[in-house]
Design an enzyme around this catalytic site. Structure first.
Site, mmCIF file in Angstrom:
data_model
loop_
_atom_site.group_PDB
_atom_site.id
_atom_site.type_symbol
_atom_site.label_atom_id
_atom_site.label_comp_id
_atom_site.label_asym_id
_atom_site.label_seq_id
_atom_site.Cartn_x
_atom_site.Cartn_y
_atom_site.Cartn_z
ATOM 1 N N ASN A 10 10.209 -5.927 -70.961
ATOM 2 C CA ASN A 10 9.539 -6.139 -69.438
ATOM 3 C C ASN A 10 7.789 -6.752 -70.242
ATOM 4 O O ASN A 10 7.221 -6.199 -70.885
ATOM 5 C CB ASN A 10 8.286 -4.033 -69.637
ATOM 6 N N ARG A 64 12.300 -5.874 -66.536
ATOM 7 C CA ARG A 64 11.651 -5.656 -65.682
ATOM 8 C C ARG A 64 12.042 -6.263 -64.430
ATOM 9 O O ARG A 64 10.552 -7.958 -64.933
ATOM 10 C CB ARG A 64 10.156 -5.434 -66.224
ATOM 11 N N HIS A 152 6.486 0.242 -58.846
ATOM 12 C CA HIS A 152 7.291 1.551 -60.096
ATOM 13 C C HIS A 152 7.794 2.158 -59.720
ATOM 14 O O HIS A 152 8.369 2.830 -60.171
ATOM 15 C CB HIS A 152 5.597 2.844 -60.327
ATOM 16 N N ARG A 213 -7.781 -2.107 -61.442
ATOM 17 C CA ARG A 213 -8.468 -1.873 -60.145
ATOM 18 C C ARG A 213 -8.460 -1.008 -59.414
ATOM 19 O O ARG A 213 -8.501 0.041 -59.165
ATOM 20 C CB ARG A 213 -6.704 -2.174 -60.200
ATOM 21 N N GLU A 352 10.782 4.791 -67.528
ATOM 22 C CA GLU A 352 10.982 3.729 -67.677
ATOM 23 C C GLU A 352 12.174 2.581 -68.120
ATOM 24 O O GLU A 352 13.838 1.971 -67.101
ATOM 25 C CB GLU A 352 10.348 3.234 -66.883
#
Ligand code: ADP
Length: 378
Positions: A10, A64, A152, A213, A352
């Site tokens: 990732n 990813r 996600h 964010r 993940e």
């Protein structure tokens, strides 16, 4: 010879996270974050990765990749054509896509025959009905790809995969909203384990308030910043991506939920409360897409660990029938609903990387050996 492994990568702009799995058992062998403060750090991190591929008998690499666009709805084996397609999507995710693809290219240069797979944040959401992917924009912009993509995906896919064992088949097949609350945060509505709608849209800026964010915002705000304050696109992007959310609302105290929960400052409390309100509103909104709600699942750093945040969010959703049991919630679940509530509530740890390891395993598994010929019937 050491056992064969899978490498899951990732890669972001300042860190590369990797995980190494035993290719036979999918047991996690090693997990590490490589920091890349500068160019030298960058090169060193990539060299470490390439060395790992050699030293640890890696038989496949999963990456990813934030954006798979409209076409890539499943993990994809990488070759020159696919890499070129994914590079062409860079304008849709300029902060992530180039960093995600860089290690894939390096590994391909050095080990051209090593199977590599891209796992997309967007792929899980490609099952959404067309209406749920649309913005109310002129059709030519929609046709050009200005759509809700959702992100996600590997996290939601993992939760969908483990939910039947935790909540039973009836709930897993039902109307489920998963709240992935980490530094990035989003919610996803699922029916029968498939994505129906998501709070993240064209970019991972949409939807929930996050660590740094903004989440969803009146499109008039960037216009005001441009037209009245003369800010450039870059400055506005920095404000929305890096200086808003928990960090911005708390007046710069922190983007880390733990720090804010421990702070006596009123700005910290306001940031936490706004985070919970945004999350609850988005969850309630997605019940429209599902026509109701059977279960709510909390996951990722905040969702898995903070009983206070779960309690606050569920507190906004009482009118929908969401109630939690204080003791079960404090113990981090898995089931945290109380007997009186009509909606099941769970805390499930996401994974993940494991999801990505399963994907590379599935992609490179050889097809099963042909069955031996049947003995003739007598
Ligand atoms: P990412 O992988 O997106 O960086 P994580 O899923 O690890 O993010 O989530 C990071 C967030 O989880 C941080 O805001 C951190 O403060 C929060 N977090 C982790 N543990 C706790 C906890 N015990 N209570 C509250 N927040 C927590």
């Amino acid at each position: 010879m050491t056992a064969e492994t899978y490498l899951v990568i990732n890669a972001g702009s300042s860190t590369i996270k990797y995980a190494l799995y035993d290719a036979n058992t999918l047991a996690l062998l090693e997990k590490k974050t490589l920091e890349m403060a500068d160019k030298a750090g960058y090169d060193a991190a990539f060299n470490d990765l390439l060395k790992l591929v050699e030293d640890r008998n890696v038989k496949g690499v999963a990456h990813r990749v934030v954006h798979g666009g409209r076409d890539y709805a499943a993990p994809q084996k990488l070759d020159d054509k696919v890499l070129a397609d994914l590079e062409a999507l860079t304008p849709l995710a300029p902060l992530h896509q180039p960093h995600n693809l860089k290690p894939a290219k390096l590994v391909m240069d050095k080990f051209p025959n090593l199977p590599q797979v891209a796992c997309f944040d967007t792929a899980f959401h490609r099952t959404q009905p067309r209406l749920n992917q649309l913005y109310a924009l002129p059709k030519d912009l929609t046709d050009e790809g200005v759509l809700r993509y959702g992100f996600h995906g590997s996290s939601y896919e993992y939760i969908a995969a483990v939910l039947p064992a935790i909540a039973g088949d009836d709930i897993a097949k039902g109307r489920v909203i998963v709240a992935h609350l980490g530094s990035g945060a989003s919610v996803c509505a699922m029916k029968d384990g498939k994505s129906v709608a998501s709070s993240m849209g064209f970019t991972p800026l949409d939807g929930l308030m996050m660590g740094t964010r903004t989440g969803a915002i009146d499109p008039g705000v960037p216009l005001y910043l441009m037209e009245q304050k003369g800010l450039s696109a870059k400055s506005i992007s920095d404000i929305f991506q890096k200086h808003s959310g928990l960090k911005g609302v708390s007046g710069g105290i922190s983007n880390d939920m733990r720090v804010l929960l421990n702070s006596p400052a009123p700005e910290a409390k306001e940031a936490v409360d706004l985070f919970c309100l945004y999350a609850a509103r988005q969850i309630a909104a997605l019940t429209v897409d599902l026509g109701g709600l059977d279960a709510l699942v909390f996951t990722a750093g905040i969702g898995e660990n903070s009983g206070i945040i779960r309690e606050k969010i569920c507190g906004h959703l009482k009118h929908l029938g969401v109630t939690t049991d204080a003791k079960l919630n404090a113990a981090n679940g898995p089931a945290i609903h109380d007997a009186a509530g009509s909606i099941a509530v769970y805390v499930i740890k996401t994974n993940e990387e494991l999801m990505m390891a399963r994907h590379i395993d599935a992609v490179i598994q050889r097809p099963p050996a042909p069955k031996p010929p049947q003995a003739p019937k007598i």
